[in-house]
Design a protein around this motif. Structure first.
Motif, PDB file in Angstrom:
ATOM      1  N   PRO A   1       0.839  -1.211   0.000  1.00 25.65           N
ATOM      2  CA  PRO A   1       0.000   0.000   0.000  1.00 25.65           C
ATOM      3  C   PRO A   1       0.867   1.252   0.000  1.00 25.65           C
ATOM      4  CG  PRO A   1      -0.744  -1.563   1.656  1.00 25.65           C
ATOM      5  CD  PRO A   1       0.576  -2.062   1.170  1.00 25.65           C
ATOM      6  N   ARG A   2       0.376   2.279  -0.678  1.00 26.54           N
ATOM      7  CA  ARG A   2       1.095   3.554  -0.708  1.00 26.54           C
ATOM      8  C   ARG A   2       0.246   4.615  -0.024  1.00 26.54           C
ATOM      9  NH1 ARG A   2       2.555   4.652  -6.770  1.00 26.54           N
ATOM     10  NH2 ARG A   2       0.700   3.379  -7.143  1.00 26.54           N
ATOM     11  N   LEU A   3       0.817   5.218   0.983  1.00 28.96           N
ATOM     12  CA  LEU A   3       0.102   6.200   1.775  1.00 28.96           C
ATOM     13  C   LEU A   3      -0.003   7.520   1.025  1.00 28.96           C
ATOM     14  CD1 LEU A   3      -1.066   5.981   4.676  1.00 28.96           C
ATOM     15  CD2 LEU A   3       0.995   7.173   5.447  1.00 28.96           C
ATOM     16  N   ILE A   4      -1.216   8.086   0.986  1.00 32.02           N
ATOM     17  CA  ILE A   4      -1.434   9.388   0.353  1.00 32.02           C
ATOM     18  C   ILE A   4      -1.558  10.479   1.412  1.00 32.02           C
ATOM     19  CG2 ILE A   4      -2.993  10.742  -1.095  1.00 32.02           C
ATOM     20  CD1 ILE A   4      -3.796   8.103  -2.457  1.00 32.02           C
ATOM     21  N   SER A   5      -2.345  10.243   2.428  1.00 30.67           N
ATOM     22  CA  SER A   5      -2.477  11.212   3.522  1.00 30.67           C
ATOM     23  C   SER A   5      -2.857  10.479   4.794  1.00 30.67           C
ATOM     24  CB  SER A   5      -3.539  12.277   3.195  1.00 30.67           C
ATOM     25  OG  SER A   5      -4.821  11.697   3.090  1.00 30.67           O
ATOM     26  N   LYS A   6      -2.460  11.045   5.925  1.00 32.18           N
ATOM     27  CA  LYS A   6      -2.734  10.425   7.231  1.00 32.18           C
ATOM     28  C   LYS A   6      -3.092  11.521   8.240  1.00 32.18           C
ATOM     29  CE  LYS A   6       2.271  10.202   8.112  1.00 32.18           C
ATOM     30  NZ  LYS A   6       2.337  11.444   8.846  1.00 32.18           N
ATOM     31  N   PRO A   7      -4.368  11.874   8.324  1.00 29.03           N
ATOM     32  CA  PRO A   7      -4.780  12.897   9.289  1.00 29.03           C
ATOM     33  C   PRO A   7      -4.403  12.502  10.713  1.00 29.03           C
ATOM     34  CG  PRO A   7      -6.547  12.390   7.762  1.00 29.03           C
ATOM     35  CD  PRO A   7      -5.489  11.353   7.550  1.00 29.03           C
ATOM     36  N   GLU A   8      -4.057  13.497  11.500  1.00 24.38           N
ATOM     37  CA  GLU A   8      -3.667  13.254  12.881  1.00 24.38           C
ATOM     38  C   GLU A   8      -4.821  13.574  13.830  1.00 24.38           C
ATOM     39  OE1 GLU A   8      -0.188  15.512  13.601  1.00 24.38           O
ATOM     40  OE2 GLU A   8       1.102  14.230  12.378  1.00 24.38           O
ATOM     41  N   PRO A   9      -5.026  12.742  14.834  1.00 20.87           N
ATOM     42  CA  PRO A   9      -6.074  13.035  15.819  1.00 20.87           C
ATOM     43  C   PRO A   9      -5.635  14.135  16.764  1.00 20.87           C
ATOM     44  CG  PRO A   9      -4.872  11.084  16.491  1.00 20.87           C
ATOM     45  CD  PRO A   9      -4.317  11.487  15.149  1.00 20.87           C
ATOM     46  N   VAL A  10      -6.587  14.767  17.413  1.00 19.66           N
ATOM     47  CA  VAL A  10      -6.283  15.802  18.402  1.00 19.66           C
ATOM     48  C   VAL A  10      -6.878  15.390  19.742  1.00 19.66           C
ATOM     49  CG1 VAL A  10      -6.163  17.638  16.703  1.00 19.66           C
ATOM     50  CG2 VAL A  10      -8.349  17.111  17.767  1.00 19.66           C
ATOM     51  N   TYR A  11      -6.368  15.981  20.790  1.00 23.12           N
ATOM     52  CA  TYR A  11      -6.835  15.677  22.136  1.00 23.12           C
ATOM     53  C   TYR A  11      -8.283  16.112  22.342  1.00 23.12           C
ATOM     54  CZ  TYR A  11      -2.799  14.037  24.792  1.00 23.12           C
ATOM     55  OH  TYR A  11      -1.793  13.278  25.301  1.00 23.12           O
ATOM     56  N   THR A  12      -8.999  15.345  23.137  1.00 23.20           N
ATOM     57  CA  THR A  12     -10.279  15.822  23.647  1.00 23.20           C
ATOM     58  C   THR A  12      -9.998  16.708  24.859  1.00 23.20           C
ATOM     59  OG1 THR A  12     -10.538  13.944  25.168  1.00 23.20           O
ATOM     60  CG2 THR A  12     -11.413  13.679  22.936  1.00 23.20           C
TER      61      THR A  12
ATOM     62  N   ILE B   1      -7.642   7.967   6.644  1.00 24.53           N
ATOM     63  CA  ILE B   1      -6.395   7.739   5.922  1.00 24.53           C
ATOM     64  C   ILE B   1      -6.690   7.464   4.447  1.00 24.53           C
ATOM     65  CG2 ILE B   1      -4.462   6.128   5.635  1.00 24.53           C
ATOM     66  CD1 ILE B   1      -4.467   5.747   8.657  1.00 24.53           C
ATOM     67  N   LYS B   2      -5.925   8.096   3.570  1.00 24.07           N
ATOM     68  CA  LYS B   2      -6.039   7.865   2.138  1.00 24.07           C
ATOM     69  C   LYS B   2      -4.823   7.078   1.666  1.00 24.07           C
ATOM     70  CE  LYS B   2      -9.765  10.384   1.956  1.00 24.07           C
ATOM     71  NZ  LYS B   2     -11.104   9.757   1.783  1.00 24.07           N
ATOM     72  N   PHE B   3      -5.058   6.061   0.841  1.00 25.96           N
ATOM     73  CA  PHE B   3      -3.952   5.219   0.391  1.00 25.96           C
ATOM     74  C   PHE B   3      -4.323   4.522  -0.910  1.00 25.96           C
ATOM     75  CE2 PHE B   3      -6.830   2.611   2.778  1.00 25.96           C
ATOM     76  CZ  PHE B   3      -6.851   1.391   2.125  1.00 25.96           C
ATOM     77  N   ILE B   4      -3.306   4.037  -1.599  1.00 24.96           N
ATOM     78  CA  ILE B   4      -3.490   3.172  -2.762  1.00 24.96           C
ATOM     79  C   ILE B   4      -3.308   1.738  -2.265  1.00 24.96           C
ATOM     80  CG2 ILE B   4      -2.611   2.519  -5.032  1.00 24.96           C
ATOM     81  CD1 ILE B   4      -1.637   5.399  -5.329  1.00 24.96           C
ATOM     82  N   PRO B   5      -4.285   0.863  -2.455  1.00 25.25           N
ATOM     83  CA  PRO B   5      -4.220  -0.488  -1.876  1.00 25.25           C
ATOM     84  C   PRO B   5      -3.037  -1.309  -2.393  1.00 25.25           C
ATOM     85  CG  PRO B   5      -6.438   0.021  -2.638  1.00 25.25           C
ATOM     86  CD  PRO B   5      -5.543   1.098  -3.183  1.00 25.25           C
ATOM     87  N   ALA B   6      -2.739  -2.348  -1.634  1.00 26.01           N
ATOM     88  CA  ALA B   6      -1.721  -3.307  -2.056  1.00 26.01           C
ATOM     89  C   ALA B   6      -2.208  -4.044  -3.301  1.00 26.01           C
ATOM     90  CB  ALA B   6      -1.443  -4.301  -0.937  1.00 26.01           C
TER      91      ALA B   6
END
Length: 295
Positions: A211-222, A270-275
């Motif tokens: 898989p190729r990662l395109i974007s990976k949003p980060e979580p924030v604290y509650t 998360i956005k990615f191109i599958p394996a």
């Protein structure tokens, strides 16, 4: 403060590779998370990620269609469902809604108790049928009619109490947003080493293209977690599906005060191109780690 998302290996992902150790079930309590639906005014905790189906159904008494949703989660022999119906004009009362639903039921449901969730009145019915014990709770609001249902156990069962006791009704519900059609039960396209299609684990050696990662949003604290100075790592086991979506999210290690939910929300974005394997996109089990630090 944003949480740091840690990935391992060249894909910045942790590949699940140790079979039994990676796939063992977590204790029941660690899996109960709160879920909601965008635009709806309810939330409830469930032991696994639910599927959801939304339909426009023609209703004879209304002479028009209304929106209906069904959320479903399965854990062992117990099935949890949430039915949401548009309360279209002329609006149904709680009593009318219950009469309509019980008349259609294949079960012999009997009244057990009156309920109140916030300011919303409801009623609980149960069937103690030996083959299919069940409990249902009914609520009616101005815009919606709700049925919270458990099949395979009654309300006094330990696996049922967290479900019914967690029901919340009203605006601005917190929880993991349930997406149409997705859920923890959809694992038919996951490829396992040497097994072809079917549930299993996959390592980098088993695919032609990772898989190729395109974007990976980060979580924030509650705010709750920040106030309680909660730090640590949320570990999720997920499927990077051939469809390009992150599905089958399972909690390996969680954190309190909503941080597990925030990690799941980020993982699903998360956005990615599958394996790829033999010229086709395939699904892979992956392990994600979200590190929450207050510095």
């Amino acid at each position: 403060m944003k949480a740091k998302l840690t990935f391992i290996i060249s894909l910045l992902l942790v590949l699940a590779s140790t079979g039994a150790a990676q796939t063992s079930k977590m204790p029941e309590a660690a899996q109960w998370l709160r879920y909601t639906v965008k635009g709806e005014e309810f939330s409830v905790t469930l032991p696994v990620e639910p599927t959801m189906k939304t339909s426009d159904v023609f209703v004879l008494r209304l002479q028009k269609s209304r929106l209906e949703r069904v959320l479903e989660a399965k854990a062992g022999e117990v099935v949890y469902r949430v039915y949401v119906y548009e309360n279209a004009k002329p609006r149904q009362s709680l009593e009318e809604f219950i009469a309509e639903q019980t008349a259609r039921s294949e079960l012999d449901l009997t009244f057990e108790s009156d309920l109140t969730v916030g300011k919303i009145a409801g009623k609980q019915y149960s069937s103690h049928d030996r083959d299919l014990p069940s409990t249902e709770q009914f609520f009616a609001t101005e815009k919606r009619l709700y049925r919270f249902v458990v099949r395979g156990a009654t309300a006094d069962h330990a696996a049922v109490k967290p479900f019914f006791s967690s029901v919340m009704l009203g605006k601005k519900q917190d929880g993991i947003e349930v997406l149409e059609g997705e859920g923890a039960s959809d694992s038919s396209d996951v490829v396992g080493p040497g097994r072809g299609s079917g549930p299993g684990l996959l390592t980098g050696k088993d695919v032609d293209t990772k898989p190729r990662l395109i974007s990976k949003p980060e979580p924030v604290y509650t705010e709750r977690a920040r106030g309680h100075l909660v730090v640590g790592t949320v570990v999720l086991k997920v499927v990077f599906a051939a469809s390009g979506k992150v599905t089958n999210i399972r909690v390996v290690q969680g954190l309190p005060d909503g941080l597990t939910e925030r990690a799941i929300e980020a993982a699903r974005k998360i956005k990615f191109i599958p394996a790829m394997r033999e010229g086709k996109y395939v699904s892979m089990w992956m392990q994600l780690e979200y590190n929450f630090n207050l510095y």
